[in-house]
Write an enzyme that holds these catalytic residues in place. Sequence first.
Site, PDB file in Angstrom:
ATOM      1  N   ASP A  22       0.838  -1.207   0.000  1.00  0.00           N
ATOM      2  CA  ASP A  22       0.000   0.000   0.000  1.00  0.00           C
ATOM      3  C   ASP A  22       0.872   1.255   0.000  1.00  0.00           C
ATOM      4  O   ASP A  22       0.688   2.154  -0.817  1.00  0.00           O
ATOM      5  CB  ASP A  22      -0.916   0.003   1.227  1.00  0.00           C
ATOM      6  CG  ASP A  22      -1.712  -1.282   1.333  1.00  0.00           C
ATOM      7  OD1 ASP A  22      -2.400  -1.616   0.365  1.00  0.00           O
ATOM      8  OD2 ASP A  22      -1.611  -1.971   2.368  1.00  0.00           O
ATOM      9  N   GLU A 281       1.908  -6.679  -4.960  1.00  0.00           N
ATOM     10  CA  GLU A 281       1.522  -5.862  -6.125  1.00  0.00           C
ATOM     11  C   GLU A 281       2.700  -5.064  -6.678  1.00  0.00           C
ATOM     12  O   GLU A 281       3.006  -5.120  -7.865  1.00  0.00           O
ATOM     13  CB  GLU A 281       0.391  -4.903  -5.734  1.00  0.00           C
ATOM     14  CG  GLU A 281       0.025  -3.952  -6.852  1.00  0.00           C
ATOM     15  CD  GLU A 281      -1.371  -3.376  -6.747  1.00  0.00           C
ATOM     16  OE1 GLU A 281      -2.267  -4.000  -6.150  1.00  0.00           O
ATOM     17  OE2 GLU A 281      -1.569  -2.267  -7.298  1.00  0.00           O
TER      18      GLU A 281
HETATM   19  O1  TRH Z   1       4.651  -6.072   0.846  1.00  0.00           O
HETATM   20  P1  TRH Z   1       3.714  -6.739  -0.086  1.00  0.00           P
HETATM   21  O2  TRH Z   1       3.396  -8.113   0.221  1.00  0.00           O
HETATM   22  O3  TRH Z   1       2.381  -5.896  -0.173  1.00  0.00           O
HETATM   23  C1  TRH Z   1       1.110  -6.463  -0.281  1.00  0.00           C
HETATM   24  C2  TRH Z   1       0.491  -6.269  -1.612  1.00  0.00           C
HETATM   25  O4  TRH Z   1       0.537  -4.939  -2.054  1.00  0.00           O
HETATM   26  C3  TRH Z   1      -0.946  -6.704  -1.565  1.00  0.00           C
HETATM   27  O5  TRH Z   1      -1.561  -6.465  -2.799  1.00  0.00           O
HETATM   28  C4  TRH Z   1      -1.658  -5.962  -0.485  1.00  0.00           C
HETATM   29  O6  TRH Z   1      -2.955  -6.317  -0.420  1.00  0.00           O
HETATM   30  C5  TRH Z   1      -0.967  -6.262   0.810  1.00  0.00           C
HETATM   31  O7  TRH Z   1       0.387  -5.860   0.744  1.00  0.00           O
HETATM   32  C6  TRH Z   1      -1.624  -5.565   1.949  1.00  0.00           C
HETATM   33  O8  TRH Z   1       4.343  -6.716  -1.563  1.00  0.00           O
HETATM   34  P2  TRH Z   1       4.570  -5.550  -2.611  1.00  0.00           P
HETATM   35  O9  TRH Z   1       3.259  -5.053  -3.131  1.00  0.00           O
HETATM   36  O10 TRH Z   1       5.502  -6.069  -3.575  1.00  0.00           O
HETATM   37  O11 TRH Z   1       5.250  -4.373  -1.816  1.00  0.00           O
HETATM   38  C7  TRH Z   1       6.570  -4.405  -1.396  1.00  0.00           C
HETATM   39  C8  TRH Z   1       7.160  -3.017  -1.487  1.00  0.00           C
HETATM   40  O12 TRH Z   1       8.409  -2.989  -0.821  1.00  0.00           O
HETATM   41  C9  TRH Z   1       7.428  -2.578  -2.916  1.00  0.00           C
HETATM   42  O13 TRH Z   1       7.178  -1.176  -3.047  1.00  0.00           O
HETATM   43  C10 TRH Z   1       8.914  -2.820  -3.096  1.00  0.00           C
HETATM   44  C11 TRH Z   1       9.408  -2.492  -1.714  1.00  0.00           C
HETATM   45  N1  TRH Z   1      10.693  -3.080  -1.326  1.00  0.00           N
HETATM   46  C12 TRH Z   1      11.729  -2.230  -1.016  1.00  0.00           C
HETATM   47  O14 TRH Z   1      11.593  -1.008  -1.129  1.00  0.00           O
HETATM   48  N2  TRH Z   1      12.909  -2.774  -0.596  1.00  0.00           N
HETATM   49  C13 TRH Z   1      13.107  -4.116  -0.498  1.00  0.00           C
HETATM   50  O15 TRH Z   1      14.205  -4.553  -0.106  1.00  0.00           O
HETATM   51  C14 TRH Z   1      12.027  -4.972  -0.847  1.00  0.00           C
HETATM   52  C15 TRH Z   1      12.226  -6.465  -0.774  1.00  0.00           C
HETATM   53  C16 TRH Z   1      10.834  -4.431  -1.260  1.00  0.00           C
END
Ligand code: TRH
Length: 389
Positions: A22, A281
């Site tokens: 989010d 996402e």
């Molecule tokens: O963290 P998530 O599992 O988020 C999820 C999904 O958005 C899902 O749709 C939602 O319903 C739920 O949360 C509540 O996975 P996502 O979406 O990939 O988000 C991870 C974020 O973290 C993304 O912006 C990339 C960032 N990130 C970093 O900035 N540094 C890192 O080292 C890593 C591994 C990720």
Amino acid sequence: MPPVTFPLSWDIFCNVIDNYGDIGVTWRLARQLTHEHAQRVRLWVDDLHSFARLCPGISPNLARQDYRGIEVLHWGEELPADALPGDVVLDAFGCTLPEDFLMAMTRCRRAPVWINLEYLTAEDWVDCCHGMVSPHQKYDLTRHFFFPGFSARTGGIIAERDIEVEARRWQQQPELKSEFLQSLGLPARDPEALYVSLFAYENPAIGELLRHWAAGPQRVVCLIPEGRILGDVCASLTGQPLSAGDSYQSGALSLHILPFSDQDSYDRLLWSCDVNFVRGEDSFVRAQLAGKPMVWHIYPQEDSAHWVKLDAFCTRYLQGVAPEVQQAMLALNHAWNHGQSIVPAWRQFIDKRLELEIHAAEWPRTMLAGGNLATRLMDFVSAQRPTPV
Ligand code: TRH
């Protein structure tokens, strides 16, 4: 409709439910509207600690701060008295706007354009629902549903204007990849090894996969950012807890635990690997933009709706690809999300790696053909609000 050429003020509300998706998406959007479209953005976030993990410049204890041209506010129980709504109010992923703020919106000389940004799905129904309106039950306000998506009739995919060029430039310079790995305290890139980044939820299939990689013959360097998969990783190795900075070597497998980085460094990690396991996402979208073969751990939903979403994406992504290549991608994504029978599916996937690579490199252009999400959002707002006040 001509594009908006004057800066509007935006209020973006983000309720961090769990994980980082989010805040990951809303922060990316806030940056893009500010830096690429010269908009004035206020970002309201209820959990600044989660925010600070992917954006370490954020102070989790400040009620109000300016960061990279964006005003960031802690969205607490009470809104600041001077919180007058901007020209556009966007609530992300169905979060509920504070009553005071809604009332303030009704008092505006011209009601703000009110948008609900929805979650991304590749399902066909979003074509019909994108842009739908819903009048507020109590107030004279209209909410517009903005659905990200892969077709021209949706709100598109969140992606910075130059992201494809940047990713390609990076990938064409092996020394950049090596320097990046060394900046993480890792050895320079081994040209013979397969580099795999692994960001996932808990998954019992990981042990089987790691043992398979260790057995060789292909050298595999597996890079795992700190997160929910670590428990299963350590249970399948020594049983000892793992944390950022730890490494493990077994046969052909070198495994390194990385600190959770900021979003831009995470992109560089994806650009530096040959295969990316991603989740949720935003990382799912970033892996597509990296133009490399990927495996998606979809966010599980109680009613199993995620399976439909997974298949809808695979169908769209694999259009025009040879059936046996489609099958390889589908089998691995299914096995990973089921958390079982991963090794045969991995073998099939690796067997088709070249074809999957060619396709993955072409995909970002297909996916962004009708413009990125921020551009479509600007057009959408222009259509609702064609002239400056
Ligand atoms: O963290 P998530 O599992 O988020 C999820 C999904 O958005 C899902 O749709 C939602 O319903 C739920 O949360 C509540 O996975 P996502 O979406 O990939 O988000 C991870 C974020 O973290 C993304 O912006 C990339 C960032 N990130 C970093 O900035 N540094 C890192 O080292 C890593 C591994 C990720």
